[in-house]
Design a protein around this motif. Structure first.
Motif, PDB file in Angstrom:
ATOM      1  N   CYS A   1       0.870  -1.171   0.000  1.00  0.00           N
ATOM      2  CA  CYS A   1       0.000   0.000   0.000  1.00  0.00           C
ATOM      3  C   CYS A   1       0.909   1.224   0.000  1.00  0.00           C
ATOM      4  O   CYS A   1       1.325   1.715   1.052  1.00  0.00           O
ATOM      5  N   HIS A   2       1.234   1.699  -1.199  1.00  0.00           N
ATOM      6  CA  HIS A   2       2.208   2.775  -1.347  1.00  0.00           C
ATOM      7  C   HIS A   2       1.519   4.100  -1.663  1.00  0.00           C
ATOM      8  O   HIS A   2       0.884   4.249  -2.706  1.00  0.00           O
ATOM      9  N   GLN A   3       1.620   5.036  -0.721  1.00  0.00           N
ATOM     10  CA  GLN A   3       1.142   6.404  -0.919  1.00  0.00           C
ATOM     11  C   GLN A   3      -0.342   6.461  -1.320  1.00  0.00           C
ATOM     12  O   GLN A   3      -0.737   7.266  -2.164  1.00  0.00           O
ATOM     13  N   LEU A   4      -1.140   5.612  -0.718  1.00  0.00           N
ATOM     14  CA  LEU A   4      -2.567   5.566  -1.054  1.00  0.00           C
ATOM     15  C   LEU A   4      -3.463   6.153   0.027  1.00  0.00           C
ATOM     16  O   LEU A   4      -4.371   6.927  -0.267  1.00  0.00           O
ATOM     17  N   ILE A   5      -3.232   5.778   1.292  1.00  0.00           N
ATOM     18  CA  ILE A   5      -4.194   6.066   2.347  1.00  0.00           C
ATOM     19  C   ILE A   5      -4.426   7.564   2.508  1.00  0.00           C
ATOM     20  O   ILE A   5      -5.551   7.995   2.792  1.00  0.00           O
ATOM     21  N   HIS A   6      -3.416   8.397   2.292  1.00  0.00           N
ATOM     22  CA  HIS A   6      -3.633   9.843   2.459  1.00  0.00           C
ATOM     23  C   HIS A   6      -4.483  10.429   1.334  1.00  0.00           C
ATOM     24  O   HIS A   6      -4.894  11.583   1.405  1.00  0.00           O
ATOM     25  N   HIS A   7      -4.771   9.636   0.300  1.00  0.00           N
ATOM     26  CA  HIS A   7      -5.688  10.064  -0.760  1.00  0.00           C
ATOM     27  C   HIS A   7      -7.134   9.666  -0.465  1.00  0.00           C
ATOM     28  O   HIS A   7      -8.035  10.025  -1.225  1.00  0.00           O
ATOM     29  N   VAL A   8      -7.359   8.904   0.606  1.00  0.00           N
ATOM     30  CA  VAL A   8      -8.667   8.320   0.892  1.00  0.00           C
ATOM     31  C   VAL A   8      -9.320   9.049   2.053  1.00  0.00           C
ATOM     32  O   VAL A   8      -8.676   9.326   3.070  1.00  0.00           O
ATOM     33  N   ALA A   9     -10.600   9.363   1.909  1.00  0.00           N
ATOM     34  CA  ALA A   9     -11.330  10.034   2.984  1.00  0.00           C
ATOM     35  C   ALA A   9     -11.613   9.061   4.136  1.00  0.00           C
ATOM     36  O   ALA A   9     -11.383   9.375   5.299  1.00  0.00           O
ATOM     37  N   ASN A  10     -12.101   7.860   3.811  1.00  0.00           N
ATOM     38  CA  ASN A  10     -12.421   6.850   4.827  1.00  0.00           C
ATOM     39  C   ASN A  10     -11.200   5.964   5.052  1.00  0.00           C
ATOM     40  O   ASN A  10     -11.142   4.822   4.593  1.00  0.00           O
ATOM     41  N   GLN A  11     -10.218   6.488   5.762  1.00  0.00           N
ATOM     42  CA  GLN A  11      -8.965   5.772   5.939  1.00  0.00           C
ATOM     43  C   GLN A  11      -9.122   4.545   6.836  1.00  0.00           C
ATOM     44  O   GLN A  11      -8.517   3.502   6.578  1.00  0.00           O
ATOM     45  N   ALA A  12      -9.941   4.658   7.868  1.00  0.00           N
ATOM     46  CA  ALA A  12     -10.167   3.504   8.751  1.00  0.00           C
ATOM     47  C   ALA A  12     -10.826   2.364   7.982  1.00  0.00           C
ATOM     48  O   ALA A  12     -10.448   1.195   8.125  1.00  0.00           O
ATOM     49  N   GLY A  13     -11.813   2.697   7.133  1.00  0.00           N
ATOM     50  CA  GLY A  13     -12.475   1.677   6.331  1.00  0.00           C
ATOM     51  C   GLY A  13     -11.537   1.025   5.340  1.00  0.00           C
ATOM     52  O   GLY A  13     -11.603  -0.187   5.093  1.00  0.00           O
ATOM     53  N   ALA A  14     -10.635   1.808   4.761  1.00  0.00           N
ATOM     54  CA  ALA A  14      -9.659   1.264   3.816  1.00  0.00           C
ATOM     55  C   ALA A  14      -8.745   0.251   4.494  1.00  0.00           C
ATOM     56  O   ALA A  14      -8.501  -0.845   3.965  1.00  0.00           O
ATOM     57  N   LEU A  15      -8.255   0.582   5.666  1.00  0.00           N
ATOM     58  CA  LEU A  15      -7.352  -0.332   6.368  1.00  0.00           C
ATOM     59  C   LEU A  15      -8.081  -1.577   6.856  1.00  0.00           C
ATOM     60  O   LEU A  15      -7.514  -2.679   6.869  1.00  0.00           O
ATOM     61  N   ARG A  16      -9.347  -1.433   7.226  1.00  0.00           N
ATOM     62  CA  ARG A  16     -10.128  -2.627   7.599  1.00  0.00           C
ATOM     63  C   ARG A  16     -10.299  -3.557   6.404  1.00  0.00           C
ATOM     64  O   ARG A  16     -10.261  -4.781   6.542  1.00  0.00           O
ATOM     65  N   GLU A  17     -10.485  -2.993   5.214  1.00  0.00           N
ATOM     66  CA  GLU A  17     -10.604  -3.810   4.011  1.00  0.00           C
ATOM     67  C   GLU A  17      -9.296  -4.543   3.712  1.00  0.00           C
ATOM     68  O   GLU A  17      -9.301  -5.714   3.314  1.00  0.00           O
ATOM     69  N   LEU A  18      -8.169  -3.874   3.890  1.00  0.00           N
ATOM     70  CA  LEU A  18      -6.881  -4.535   3.677  1.00  0.00           C
ATOM     71  C   LEU A  18      -6.707  -5.680   4.675  1.00  0.00           C
ATOM     72  O   LEU A  18      -6.193  -6.754   4.324  1.00  0.00           O
ATOM     73  N   HIS A  19      -7.142  -5.460   5.901  1.00  0.00           N
ATOM     74  CA  HIS A  19      -7.066  -6.517   6.919  1.00  0.00           C
ATOM     75  C   HIS A  19      -7.972  -7.688   6.529  1.00  0.00           C
ATOM     76  O   HIS A  19      -7.603  -8.857   6.701  1.00  0.00           O
TER      77      HIS A  19
END
Length: 245
Positions: free
Chosen positions: A120-138
């Motif tokens: 996950c390279h330089q992606l999360i700071h482009h996402v509004a729902n960062q917690a949801g994004a990381l839960r999906e990766l998990h």
């Protein structure tokens, strides 16, 4: 009231061009992917069955991943149509199978526990729902699998050149410490000393490091870049089996 804000903010035309430059590849992308592999060390397997490149952009990581992580297969995900078109061209040139998918990081078109590594390279700071994004990766990562995270922190996003030339979700930017807390809250495990590296490279400073180089700045600057290698616990389950939970 449910938010109607988009999951992501499309990059500027300049930003998309910059991601195709040799400078970006040399100074940012290849450095991060290489250092993440080094940071993982011997506890990371020599090869992966299925490695996901989430927010793959133009696919310039594919050859780096093949060389450094030795996956048998790459699954590449992005939401931007222009980036996907270029990523598919790169996939066709790669020596190992690469499947390119169009979907959001907050709603991945992948089953639970279906990949054993995630870049996950330089992606999360482009996402509004960062917690949801990381839960999906998990969710999609198999128990015992690794997350290789590279992020730009708030101190970089707030630099005047970045605000002028690039686009990011307002109010969603975080410090290195706040990103680490978010990763842990999503269910990942990591050692804050062994598995984390922060830095402030010259290109992330407001004056490109000039005052630092001539000795005018004495105090260490706030970290602008974060590298983190985390793991999904071997006994970890998913909170919900549905995508985007």
């Amino acid at each position: 009231m449910e938010s109607t804000a988009p999951d992501w903010v499309s990059e500027t035309r300049f930003g998309k061009w910059f991601l195709s430059t040799d400078m970006w590849y040399r100074e940012v992308l290849s450095v991060a992917v290489t250092e993440l592999r080094e940071l993982g060390g011997a506890r990371v397997p020599a090869s992966f069955d299925r490695l996901m490149d989430v927010g793959c952009g133009q696919g310039r990581t594919f050859q780096l991943l093949r060389q450094l992580y030795a996956p048998r297969e790459i699954v590449a995900v992005d939401i931007d149509p222009l980036m996907l078109e270029r990523a598919r061209a790169e996939a066709a040139r790669c020596e190992i199978p690469v499947t390119v998918k169009a979907c959001s990081v907050t709603q991945l078109d992948l089953p639970d526990n279906s990949v054993d590594g995630v870049l996950c390279h330089q992606l999360i700071h482009h996402v509004a729902n960062q917690a949801g994004a990381l839960r999906e990766l998990h969710r999609v990562l198999a128990p015992g699998g690794f997350l290789f995270l590279s992020e730009s922190c708030r101190a970089f996003i707030d630099v005047w050149t970045v605000r002028w030339f690039f686009r990011h979700p307002p109010g969603a930017q975080r410090s290195a410490e706040e990103f680490q807390a978010l990763v842990r809250e999503a269910g990942f495990e990591f050692d804050p000393v062994r598995d984390v590296r922060t830095s402030t490279p010259w290109w992330s400073l407001w004056d490109f490091g000039f005052t630092r180089n001539i000795g005018l700045v004495k105090a260490p600057p706030e970290a602008t870049e974060l590298l983190l290698v985390a793991r999904k616990g071997a006994g970890s389950g998913n909170r919900d089996n549905s995508p985007g939970s």
